[in-house]
Design an enzyme around this catalytic site. Structure first.
Site: not given
Ligand code: HEM
Length: 338
Positions: A70, A74, A80, A82, A102, A201-202, A253, A256, A261
């Protein structure tokens, strides 16, 4: 019927993104600024050092994989890739860490510090923090069962951060699919990239404040109130009451949570996505193309893995001309060099 609504909207968004990218100073994915062997002579052990540290961290807590993946996302969506997301606040610089998207949410900074320290003792002043984060994100995915891809390298670290830009560029949990698509198009990424990258988000967790609207909103409707979805929903509600407990967490998810996955997409097909933004990708009337992609990835994990790898390379190649030409290799990822 919905198709006639869908395509003109996408076309307008696409045009908008093209116009915006002409006026912006970003360098695009296809341009050969990065190379696979960038550190071959200056720091040949970089990939091994990052992998070892990531192995240790993910073995001790798989959530570290989610944090780093994540963090890379971000980083790349704000000026970009950086390393701007890694900068701490100082008197002269307002970092991105306290921006709404963030704050209380991003983690993994100490792990990046640890990797950076190792690299500084092995090859001082050579490997940028932005490159460390990109390699670490790739390793994070492999270590929880996901695909491998080669990581082009040679990024520079920024001397600035984009506090305001973080709020503008980062998609949020309550955002509609068209708005999210436009944020990806703006970065030079396609609808397909968006759907595949959402598959991140898997793994990982979301905080109650980011899914409260969904579970007290249309969750019951999209999930069709099956016995198992009702049990899941009532568990979610006990983790995340209607008021308070905003920082309680739940896996995105639930099948799992620590495995990379395609079950995330299968959950969306069942209408049980945790975030409004994720379920929108499948259920929105504007999301005909996105729905097709979710169905494909839900059925074919290899197709998902292939597209995810390609899209991660594209995302990792988002560059800001300013950072590239005026950037540096930070000694400490949290601070610009003095
Ligand atoms: C498509 C639009 C996206 C939205 C609206 C979004 C939004 C979010 C939100 C709201 C969370 C939870 C954060 C929290 O509650 O503190 C989250 C977690 C996460 N996001 Fe996204 N996200 C997006 C795309 C992505 C992308 C492109 C990636 C990586 C390639 C990503 C990776 C992750 C990961 C791995 C988590 C879990 C982080 C943790 O366990 O603390 N997300 N995202």
């Amino acid at each position: 019927m919905a198709a006639s609504v869908h395509h003109p909207n996408i076309t307008i968004l696409h045009l908008l993104a093209v116009v915006l990218s002409i006026f912006s100073s970003r360098l695009h994915a296809s341009e050969p600024y990065l190379t696979l062997d960038y550190y071959a002579s200056t720091c040949p052990s970089v990939v091994e050092i990052v992998r070892k540290e990531m192995e240790c961290a993910v073995l001790s807590d798989p959530r570290n994989a989610a944090f780093i993946l994540r963090l890379h996302f971000h980083d790349c969506f704000v000026q970009g890739c950086d390393g701007s997301v890694l900068l701490d606040d100082t008197i002269d610089l307002k970092g991105e860490k306290t921006a709404a998207a963030n704050k209380n949410s991003l983690e993994g900074f100490r792990l990046i510090d640890r990797i950076k320290n190792k690299l500084e003792s092995e090859c001082p002043g050579i490997v940028s923090c932005a490159d460390i984060l990109t390699i670490a994100a790739r390793d994070a995915v492999i270590l929880v069962g996901g695909p491998f891809w080669d990581v082009p390298l040679g990024r520079k670290d920024s001397r600035t951060a984009g506090y305001e830009l973080a709020s503008v560029n980062m998609p949020t949990a309550d955002e509609g699919v068209l708005s999210i698509i436009s944020k990806f198009l703006y970065q030079g990424l396609t609808v397909t990239d968006m759907v595949a990258l959402s598959g991140a988000h898997t793994i990982g967790m979301a905080r109650c404040e980011n899914f409260r609207g969904r579970i007290y909103g249309d969750f019951a409707f999209t999930s069709g109130k099956t016995p198992s979805s009702e049990t899941y929903l009532s568990n979610l509600k006990s983790t995340c009451p209607a008021f308070g407990s905003g920082n309680n967490i739940s896996a995105m998810d639930y099948v799992t949570p620590n495995l990379f996955d395609n079950s995330f997409y299968q959950i969306l097909v069942k209408g049980e996505g945790l975030l409004n933004s994720d379920q929108e990708v499948y259920s929105s009337v504007f999301g005909i193309q996105t729905k097709e992609l979710v169905n494909r990835y839900a059925q074919d994990s290899l197709a998902f893995f292939r597209q995810f790898s390609d899209s991660m390379v594209k995302m990792g190649n988002i560059m800001n001309a300013d950072s590239f030409f005026n950037g540096e290799v930070r000694k400490n990822c949290r601070f610009v060099n003095t």
